[in-house]
Design a protein around this motif. Sequence first.
Motif, mmCIF file in Angstrom:
data_model
loop_
_atom_site.group_PDB
_atom_site.id
_atom_site.type_symbol
_atom_site.label_atom_id
_atom_site.label_comp_id
_atom_site.label_asym_id
_atom_site.label_seq_id
_atom_site.Cartn_x
_atom_site.Cartn_y
_atom_site.Cartn_z
ATOM 1 N N GLY A 239 47.687 63.566 7.303
ATOM 2 C CA GLY A 239 47.478 64.547 8.376
ATOM 3 C C GLY A 239 46.488 64.048 9.404
ATOM 4 N N ALA A 240 45.423 63.378 8.928
ATOM 5 C CA ALA A 240 44.406 62.879 9.858
ATOM 6 C C ALA A 240 45.004 61.866 10.814
ATOM 7 C CB ALA A 240 43.252 62.263 9.086
ATOM 8 N N MET A 241 45.892 60.988 10.272
ATOM 9 C CA MET A 241 46.517 59.999 11.158
ATOM 10 C C MET A 241 47.351 60.705 12.214
ATOM 11 S SD MET A 241 47.807 57.245 8.376
ATOM 12 C CE MET A 241 46.851 56.881 6.920
ATOM 13 N N ILE A 242 48.181 61.674 11.768
ATOM 14 C CA ILE A 242 49.038 62.387 12.728
ATOM 15 C C ILE A 242 48.183 63.103 13.763
ATOM 16 C CG2 ILE A 242 50.714 64.253 12.962
ATOM 17 C CD1 ILE A 242 51.758 63.509 10.217
ATOM 18 N N GLY A 243 47.119 63.781 13.289
ATOM 19 C CA GLY A 243 46.235 64.503 14.209
ATOM 20 C C GLY A 243 45.641 63.571 15.251
ATOM 21 N N GLY A 244 45.223 62.376 14.829
ATOM 22 C CA GLY A 244 44.645 61.412 15.757
ATOM 23 C C GLY A 244 45.619 61.034 16.850
ATOM 24 N N PHE A 245 46.867 60.739 16.440
ATOM 25 C CA PHE A 245 47.843 60.335 17.457
ATOM 26 C C PHE A 245 48.189 61.493 18.379
ATOM 27 C CE2 PHE A 245 48.668 56.827 14.420
ATOM 28 C CZ PHE A 245 48.336 55.809 15.285
ATOM 29 N N ILE A 246 48.235 62.718 17.838
ATOM 30 C CA ILE A 246 48.540 63.872 18.699
ATOM 31 C C ILE A 246 47.459 64.032 19.761
ATOM 32 C CG2 ILE A 246 48.668 66.394 18.775
ATOM 33 C CD1 ILE A 246 50.127 66.346 16.179
ATOM 34 N N LEU A 247 46.185 64.012 19.319
ATOM 35 C CA LEU A 247 45.114 64.234 20.303
ATOM 36 C C LEU A 247 45.101 63.110 21.348
ATOM 37 C CD1 LEU A 247 42.870 66.178 21.082
ATOM 38 C CD2 LEU A 247 41.282 64.644 19.970
ATOM 39 N N GLY A 248 45.284 61.864 20.869
ATOM 40 C CA GLY A 248 45.321 60.736 21.803
ATOM 41 C C GLY A 248 46.409 60.940 22.849
ATOM 42 N N ALA A 249 47.603 61.346 22.383
ATOM 43 C CA ALA A 249 48.723 61.541 23.300
ATOM 44 C C ALA A 249 48.417 62.653 24.287
ATOM 45 C CB ALA A 249 49.986 61.868 22.495
ATOM 46 N N VAL A 250 47.891 63.773 23.773
ATOM 47 C CA VAL A 250 47.619 64.911 24.654
ATOM 48 C C VAL A 250 46.610 64.512 25.728
ATOM 49 C CG1 VAL A 250 46.519 67.167 24.757
ATOM 50 C CG2 VAL A 250 48.209 66.708 23.001
ATOM 51 N N GLU A 251 45.537 63.833 25.298
ATOM 52 C CA GLU A 251 44.496 63.481 26.271
ATOM 53 C C GLU A 251 45.030 62.561 27.356
ATOM 54 O OE1 GLU A 251 40.851 62.119 24.766
ATOM 55 O OE2 GLU A 251 40.238 64.185 24.386
ATOM 56 N N ILE A 252 45.767 61.533 26.937
ATOM 57 C CA ILE A 252 46.254 60.564 27.924
ATOM 58 C C ILE A 252 47.271 61.214 28.858
ATOM 59 C CG2 ILE A 252 47.580 58.442 28.190
ATOM 60 C CD1 ILE A 252 44.822 57.822 27.298
ATOM 61 N N LEU A 253 48.154 62.033 28.299
ATOM 62 C CA LEU A 253 49.180 62.646 29.141
ATOM 63 C C LEU A 253 48.577 63.620 30.132
ATOM 64 C CD1 LEU A 253 52.153 63.118 26.676
ATOM 65 C CD2 LEU A 253 51.848 61.432 28.487
ATOM 66 N N VAL A 254 47.570 64.380 29.685
ATOM 67 C CA VAL A 254 46.913 65.305 30.610
ATOM 68 C C VAL A 254 46.253 64.523 31.743
ATOM 69 C CG1 VAL A 254 45.019 66.924 30.879
ATOM 70 C CG2 VAL A 254 46.546 67.142 28.948
ATOM 71 N N ALA A 255 45.560 63.428 31.360
ATOM 72 C CA ALA A 255 44.889 62.638 32.387
ATOM 73 C C ALA A 255 45.903 61.982 33.324
ATOM 74 C CB ALA A 255 44.005 61.578 31.738
ATOM 75 N N PHE A 265 39.682 70.274 28.900
ATOM 76 C CA PHE A 265 40.094 71.666 28.945
ATOM 77 C C PHE A 265 41.496 71.852 28.362
ATOM 78 C CE2 PHE A 265 42.300 74.919 31.594
ATOM 79 C CZ PHE A 265 41.744 76.014 30.965
ATOM 80 N N VAL A 266 42.455 71.060 28.885
ATOM 81 C CA VAL A 266 43.836 71.214 28.421
ATOM 82 C C VAL A 266 43.955 70.806 26.959
ATOM 83 C CG1 VAL A 266 46.202 70.502 28.783
ATOM 84 C CG2 VAL A 266 44.736 70.877 30.734
ATOM 85 N N ALA A 267 43.282 69.685 26.585
ATOM 86 C CA ALA A 267 43.384 69.209 25.215
ATOM 87 C C ALA A 267 42.900 70.287 24.236
ATOM 88 C CB ALA A 267 42.570 67.936 25.043
ATOM 89 N N PHE A 268 41.750 70.881 24.548
ATOM 90 C CA PHE A 268 41.197 71.859 23.605
ATOM 91 C C PHE A 268 41.995 73.146 23.606
ATOM 92 C CE2 PHE A 268 37.282 69.288 24.151
ATOM 93 C CZ PHE A 268 37.289 68.813 22.865
ATOM 94 N N THR A 269 42.534 73.531 24.766
ATOM 95 C CA THR A 269 43.347 74.747 24.784
ATOM 96 C C THR A 269 44.591 74.554 23.931
ATOM 97 O OG1 THR A 269 42.574 74.990 27.033
ATOM 98 C CG2 THR A 269 44.291 76.485 26.333
ATOM 99 N N LEU A 270 45.234 73.374 24.064
ATOM 100 C CA LEU A 270 46.412 73.104 23.244
ATOM 101 C C LEU A 270 46.059 73.155 21.761
ATOM 102 C CD1 LEU A 270 48.366 70.271 25.060
ATOM 103 C CD2 LEU A 270 49.086 72.603 24.594
ATOM 104 N N LEU A 271 44.902 72.596 21.431
ATOM 105 C CA LEU A 271 44.503 72.597 20.031
ATOM 106 C C LEU A 271 44.283 74.021 19.525
ATOM 107 C CD1 LEU A 271 42.187 69.557 20.155
ATOM 108 C CD2 LEU A 271 44.217 69.825 18.780
ATOM 109 N N LEU A 272 43.710 74.867 20.375
ATOM 110 C CA LEU A 272 43.512 76.263 19.977
ATOM 111 C C LEU A 272 44.853 76.927 19.696
ATOM 112 C CD1 LEU A 272 40.764 77.967 22.151
ATOM 113 C CD2 LEU A 272 40.751 77.376 19.753
ATOM 114 N N VAL A 273 45.818 76.686 20.606
ATOM 115 C CA VAL A 273 47.135 77.295 20.428
ATOM 116 C C VAL A 273 47.753 76.806 19.123
ATOM 117 C CG1 VAL A 273 49.455 77.421 21.382
ATOM 118 C CG2 VAL A 273 47.484 77.603 22.896
ATOM 119 N N LEU A 274 47.646 75.482 18.897
ATOM 120 C CA LEU A 274 48.214 74.906 17.683
ATOM 121 C C LEU A 274 47.584 75.531 16.440
ATOM 122 C CD1 LEU A 274 50.169 72.507 16.991
ATOM 123 C CD2 LEU A 274 48.112 71.284 16.379
ATOM 124 N N LEU A 275 46.276 75.712 16.488
ATOM 125 C CA LEU A 275 45.586 76.268 15.326
ATOM 126 C C LEU A 275 45.952 77.722 15.099
ATOM 127 C CD1 LEU A 275 41.958 74.980 15.046
ATOM 128 C CD2 LEU A 275 43.838 74.744 13.486
#
Lengths: 291, 349
Positions: A239-255, A265-275
């Motif tokens: 799960g940690a590996m998957i989580g790492g790649f998800i956050l990396g992807a979200v951050e780069i795509l937002v930027a 802002f977008v990265a953390f909002t997405l994470l809140l929704v996911l949670l």
Amino acid sequence: MAYLFQQALNALQLGSIYALIALGYTMVYGILTMINFAHGDLFMVGAFFCFLLAVYLKLSFVPTLLLSMLGVACLGVIIERLAYKPLRAAPRVSAIITALGVGLFLENFTLALSPYPKHIPPLLTNTTWAIGSLSISSLQVLVIALSLILMLILDFVVQRTKAGMAMRAISWDKTIVPLMGVPVNKIISLTFAIGTGLGGAAGVMYGLAYPVIDPYMGIMVGWKAFICAVVGGIGNVRGAMIGGFILGAVEILVAAFFPSTYRDFVAFTLLLVLLILRPYGILGKPQPQKV
Amino acid sequence: MSMTKIKAAGTALLNQWRFLAGLKYFWPVFLAAGLAFCIAADVYDFVDLYLQLIIIYVGINIILTASLNLINGYMGEFSVGHAGFMAIGAYIASILTVYVFPQNTAGILFPAAILAGGMGAALVGFLVAIPSFKTRGDYLAIVTLAFGMIVKSILENIDAVGGPRGLLGMEKLTTLPWVFFWTALCVWVIRNLVYSNFGRGVLSIREDEIASDLMGVNTRQVKIIAFVVSSFFAGIAGGLFAHALQFINPRMFDILKSTDILIMVYLGGIGSIAGSILGAVIYTVLLEILRPLGVWRMVFMPLMLVLLMIYRPRGIMGMREIRLFTPLRDLVTEKLWRQKKKEASDASP
């Protein structure tokens, strides 16, 4: 299209660094149910070890990487023995606050010794291959490949070896396992060594990819890696590996598509929704409370 | 236990401990004297300005610590985003005094600005309470952490409030009397909440949420009120902080600030008002005393914290309270309980 591939590659690079750090959080959590908030700062120490070894001892890449990992792993084990072990029977939050204290100590100790940001010299000659309009640097390939190799090794250790079996057993049940003759203290030390060693490796790679390092760099990266671990389901290595790649992807795509100041802002909002949708993380199992 | 029995025990206790009889005069006298001293210090200016600033910071930190203790200590959740609420209060209050209020009225309308900051933070606290219905523990920690980072990120992206450069132009409106007033109000409200019927609900959530739900505690309502009250006071503290420093920027309210507040809470001890006050005072004053050490003070401070946690894992006052904050009712109940236990052990040697 090429732009998208380019960003995907950047996402993989950032994600693999996040994943390596998230692994340390999740391994320690799995075995001690304790969040080692000093982990992000151990990652920072790894980057500084890399700086010291590369600048003062003029070592090449491989010994720098191995020695940094070893140094951080030793530091992790020492911290566990001195600061966390006396608190194993204490309330959980005491251990968390101790970890925050250790983290602050590492940050400010490094700051006291090196007040200015440091620049890591390029340890490897960086060649860039151009495929069409896509440019791939050897550094990117190295970071991604090395992280994947380390993760595969870790997965093998946890799933296939006797020590890994002991780790999983301890995280399963802490009262029975010592009675079966498992040396709990040794296994916990080993877990800390592996987890923080991976964090040190991430520090070295981060230092190579983004060469300016400072004592506070571990805070933000550390908290983000912690988020990765939780998104993947804390305590779960894959799960940690998957989580790492998800956050990396979200951050780069937002930027890539918004002004880069919106990234957090977008990265953390997405994470809140996911949670909110999956409160126990992607691979985590909901733990029904027994009444 | 019948009411008459409790009353009789209460009178007996008052006779036995003479100082308890004087206790009811302690708080009015202390508060009046404190306020009088603060007003005098403000008017006649006999306290060194540096010392005044430290006292102001101590007061602000007491508000922050006591309000976070309501969630982390009494309710047993792990909130890491307290600085986010503080930021909301600080920005709302500053915008009001700098841009909205007509000139030269900022001094008179200052309490209204602080109050508005607190209300704004409380509104957001209400929103943050909603995820806490389902998520607990580390996952709720992430929700609050993400909330804190989102607040900082939003503030950095609003150019009207200065973005990452920050906001300035506030007058120095935070004076000793105001800090004393808000600190006393915060401590009073939280102490009364904790020992009220509602407070029992908060404690029962910490001990066992499912059991308290089954016993008829409206856990959702309790969580909402706890979050709203806690964030309200964090907002108040933020407004006071902004008008003491006369400059704010989003970076002041990042994760390090939240960590600071957490450290004060756990240093003083969870589930204790006296602990919150002690934690905030010791942490703030010690950091000032160690100032000659320069960077090294921030090296020694965490070391001391780690040592404290190892030798006293519950903090200085963890889960205990001094008599000044405990209602007489609770003292009586405790004494009767002890008596009963003693009788039982005497009966069966």
